[in-house]
Design an enzyme around this catalytic site. Structure first.
Site, mmCIF file in Angstrom:
data_model
loop_
_atom_site.group_PDB
_atom_site.id
_atom_site.type_symbol
_atom_site.label_atom_id
_atom_site.label_comp_id
_atom_site.label_asym_id
_atom_site.label_seq_id
_atom_site.Cartn_x
_atom_site.Cartn_y
_atom_site.Cartn_z
ATOM 1 N N ARG A 72 0.862 -1.163 0.000
ATOM 2 C CA ARG A 72 0.000 0.000 0.000
ATOM 3 C C ARG A 72 0.904 1.220 0.000
ATOM 4 N NH1 ARG A 72 -2.078 -0.299 6.322
ATOM 5 N NH2 ARG A 72 -0.146 0.416 7.236
ATOM 6 N N GLU A 110 -15.922 3.621 5.406
ATOM 7 C CA GLU A 110 -15.427 3.262 6.739
ATOM 8 C C GLU A 110 -15.484 4.488 7.654
ATOM 9 O OE1 GLU A 110 -14.587 0.347 7.712
ATOM 10 O OE2 GLU A 110 -13.933 -0.849 6.012
ATOM 11 N N ARG A 137 -13.266 7.089 5.540
ATOM 12 C CA ARG A 137 -12.456 6.569 4.440
ATOM 13 C C ARG A 137 -13.391 5.968 3.416
ATOM 14 N NH1 ARG A 137 -9.263 1.806 6.058
ATOM 15 N NH2 ARG A 137 -10.564 0.627 4.597
#
Length: 227
Positions: free
Chosen positions: A142, A191, A174
């Protein structure tokens, strides 16, 4: 957790509002988002104690992703190849008391991963590109990424819809998305309960989070007051 939320919210203020958290706990919110016009990964909710027609879902989606409607960290999330009804049935049988989601496996997630756009106080902060993760597997690499214009536009629409659904602004959120077969971005998840905000990748954005939290609490940070 719901009982704890009720107890805490009666004594103090939750930074993201209680109605928003309760709404976000169960991923049926994705079907509500879709109904309000947000482009969402097609989602079928399978209530606990029931089992769908796997053949019909394979016919509709091809390869599928099967996961609990209430979970975190890719818990019990698996890929099922088209036609493998035995694997789908076995996974459903292993979690009979859970509502489950069935979604198509997006080719773009397998090939390219997904985009996670972090927002503080409703404003875009930073984005992460992340590879797919399945139960029992390590997460792929990531890193910070520059979101595309259409991804930023979708995230804005998602947060606006979430505010309408959950009766309050969000201090932090998110927005996870990936590309559909037509190349357009689709909402995968929003999220707002316990999101990884990836401040280890963007430590300079920690101040923006602090300011958003303080604004939500009716206060301003020293940095904000000095501006």
């Amino acid at each position: 957790f719901r009982a704890w939320l009720d107890h805490v919210s009666a004594s103090t203020r939750l930074i993201n509002p209680l109605p928003a958290i309760l709404w976000n706990l169960h991923k049926r919110y994705l079907t509500e988002m879709a109904a309000s016009g947000i482009p969402v990964v097609p989602t079928v909710v399978v209530p606990h104690g029931t089992e769908p027609s796997w053949d019909e879902l394979f016919e509709r989606f091809g390869d599928v992703v099967l996961k609990p409607a209430v979970s975190a960290g890719s818990f019990a999330t698996i890929r099922v190849a088209r036609g493998d009804a035995a694997a789908a049935h076995a996974h459903r049988a292993a979690h009979p008391d859970r509502d489950m989601l069935v979604q198509p496996l997006l080719a773009s997630v397998v090939a390219h991963g997904e985009s996670n756009l972090v927002h503080f106080g409703g404003r875009f902060s930073h984005a992460i590109h992340k590879g797919a993760r399945w139960a029992g597997q390590a997460e792929q690499s990531r890193g910070l990424a520059e979101p595309a214009t259409d991804e930023l536009a979708l995230a804005e629409r998602v947060l606006h819809a979430a505010k309408a659904h959950s009766h309050g602004p969000l201090a932090y959120a998110r927005v996870d998305m990936a590309r559909g077969a037509d190349g357009q971005p689709l909402l995968m998840e929003l999220e707002i309960v316990e999101p990884s905000l990836y401040l280890d990748r963007a430590p300079d954005r920690a101040t923006a989070l602090v300011d958003a939290v303080l604004r939500q609490g009716g206060k301003a940070s020293s940095a904000t007051r000095s501006e």
